[in-house]
Design a protein around this motif. Structure first.
Motif, PDB file in Angstrom:
ATOM      1  N   LEU A  27      86.348  47.091 -43.364  1.00  0.00           N
ATOM      2  CA  LEU A  27      86.113  46.314 -44.586  1.00  0.00           C
ATOM      3  C   LEU A  27      85.269  47.137 -45.545  1.00  0.00           C
ATOM      4  CD1 LEU A  27      82.965  45.114 -44.789  1.00  0.00           C
ATOM      5  CD2 LEU A  27      83.811  43.508 -43.109  1.00  0.00           C
ATOM      6  N   VAL A  28      85.276  46.706 -46.798  1.00  0.00           N
ATOM      7  CA  VAL A  28      84.495  47.366 -47.844  1.00  0.00           C
ATOM      8  C   VAL A  28      83.712  46.301 -48.605  1.00  0.00           C
ATOM      9  CG1 VAL A  28      84.577  48.723 -49.968  1.00  0.00           C
ATOM     10  CG2 VAL A  28      86.149  49.255 -48.104  1.00  0.00           C
ATOM     11  N   VAL A  29      82.435  46.558 -48.827  1.00  0.00           N
ATOM     12  CA  VAL A  29      81.622  45.737 -49.712  1.00  0.00           C
ATOM     13  C   VAL A  29      81.339  46.582 -50.951  1.00  0.00           C
ATOM     14  CG1 VAL A  29      79.472  44.458 -50.019  1.00  0.00           C
ATOM     15  CG2 VAL A  29      80.558  44.544 -47.760  1.00  0.00           C
ATOM     16  N   GLU A  30      81.995  46.237 -52.057  1.00  0.00           N
ATOM     17  CA  GLU A  30      81.769  46.979 -53.284  1.00  0.00           C
ATOM     18  C   GLU A  30      80.408  46.639 -53.870  1.00  0.00           C
ATOM     19  OE1 GLU A  30      84.455  45.144 -52.711  1.00  0.00           O
ATOM     20  OE2 GLU A  30      86.216  46.448 -52.867  1.00  0.00           O
ATOM     21  N   ALA A  31      79.856  47.553 -54.625  1.00  0.00           N
ATOM     22  CA  ALA A  31      78.559  47.324 -55.250  1.00  0.00           C
ATOM     23  C   ALA A  31      78.609  46.080 -56.130  1.00  0.00           C
ATOM     24  CB  ALA A  31      78.153  48.543 -56.078  1.00  0.00           C
ATOM     25  N   GLY A  32      77.657  45.176 -55.915  1.00  0.00           N
ATOM     26  CA  GLY A  32      77.578  43.971 -56.714  1.00  0.00           C
ATOM     27  C   GLY A  32      78.514  42.863 -56.297  1.00  0.00           C
ATOM     28  N   HIS A  33      79.256  43.052 -55.219  1.00  0.00           N
ATOM     29  CA  HIS A  33      80.205  42.043 -54.756  1.00  0.00           C
ATOM     30  C   HIS A  33      79.640  41.258 -53.583  1.00  0.00           C
ATOM     31  CE1 HIS A  33      84.235  43.570 -56.589  1.00  0.00           C
ATOM     32  NE2 HIS A  33      83.228  43.692 -57.421  1.00  0.00           N
ATOM     33  N   LEU A  34      80.212  40.083 -53.353  1.00  0.00           N
ATOM     34  CA  LEU A  34      79.897  39.272 -52.178  1.00  0.00           C
ATOM     35  C   LEU A  34      81.160  39.130 -51.346  1.00  0.00           C
ATOM     36  CD1 LEU A  34      77.712  36.110 -51.939  1.00  0.00           C
ATOM     37  CD2 LEU A  34      79.900  36.194 -50.770  1.00  0.00           C
ATOM     38  N   ILE A  35      81.108  39.647 -50.142  1.00  0.00           N
ATOM     39  CA  ILE A  35      82.223  39.595 -49.201  1.00  0.00           C
ATOM     40  C   ILE A  35      81.833  38.655 -48.069  1.00  0.00           C
ATOM     41  CG2 ILE A  35      83.762  40.934 -47.706  1.00  0.00           C
ATOM     42  CD1 ILE A  35      83.910  41.642 -50.715  1.00  0.00           C
TER      43      ILE A  35
END
Length: 239
Positions: A27-35
């Motif tokens: 998985l990837v958590v992009e900067a500023g995102h909520l996963i």
């Protein structure tokens, strides 16, 4: 331009003694995102967060923060590099005050000015804690204790926050208050990986959702799309 990854997991296998609990998760958590990761109890959600923060050993795969590997590092080093883990339940020091519990989150920070700035931010974002700062943690309500846990995570100053089941055991009104805090954290630009049992709680908040079952992601997509998949909800989340 694509969003910049803050936290990346690639083919992660991890667990305790015996067979692995996580089986090839990416998985990837992009900067500023909520996963958000949802799934039945006992199928690896908490183990996933513990693996990222170094509390459970990584057997195979790769975990990176801003492109730098976290694999094999001690939990304190991972925290110092920018991973703030807010564990399931309260995990507070009951005979310490609210402020003392919060300051424990900044144990690795030596600059008193930085600690003071973080504490000020916590009290701005969680004003109820400012009112309770001298109160013993053992005397707080369940919702207040959960807010202290989140505040302690903020005191770590992490690049990525790992939040494990923030609604666990709380009344519906208190859950709304906790999620209002999480929404505010996201709006401030923080990157968040959130574990939750009920996907309905992250509608309009999560950028992406992963459904975890028996240590594998069986579905990934937008929260609205998952809520429209009645068969998936019934099979994995009880409806």
């Amino acid at each position: 331009m694509a969003d910049r990854p803050a936290l990346t997991l690639t083919d992660v296998v991890a667990g305790y003694a015996g067979p692995p609990v996580l089986n090839g998760l990416s998985l990837v958590v992009e900067a500023g995102h909520l996963i958000t990761v949802v799934g039945p109890n006992g199928h690896g959600k908490t183990t996933l967060l513990k693996t990222i923060s170094g509390l459970v050993g990584l057997r195979q795969g790769e975990i990176t923060l801003d492109g730098a590997s976290l694999g094999g590092l001690r939990p304190d080093i991972i925290a110092a590099r920018g991973v703030a883990h807010v564990p399931q339940g309260d995990m507070l020091f009951p005979q310490m005050s609210v402020e003392e519990n919060l300051q424990m989150g900044a144990y690795a920070e030596r600059d008193r000015h930085v600690i003071a700035e973080r504490l000020d931010e916590v009290f701005v974002r969680l004003p109820k804690l400012a009112e309770r700062r001298r109160q013993l943690a053992s005397t707080l309500s369940g919702g207040e204790r959960r807010m202290v846990g989140i505040g302690r995570g903020l005191m770590m100053g992490g690049r990525v926050m790992l939040i494990d089941e923030p609604s666990l055991g709380l009344a519906p009104l208190v859950i709304e208050q906790i999620y209002a805090v999480i929404a505010d954290l996201k709006a401030s630009g923080r990157s968040i990986l959130l574990v939750e049992e009920n996907p309905a709680r992250v509608i309009g908040l999560a950028d992406r959702i992963h459904l975890l079952d028996n240590g594998r992601f069986v579905w990934s997509g937008l929260p609205d799309d998952l809520m429209a998949r009645d068969e998936l909800l019934a099979t994995y989340l009880g409806g």
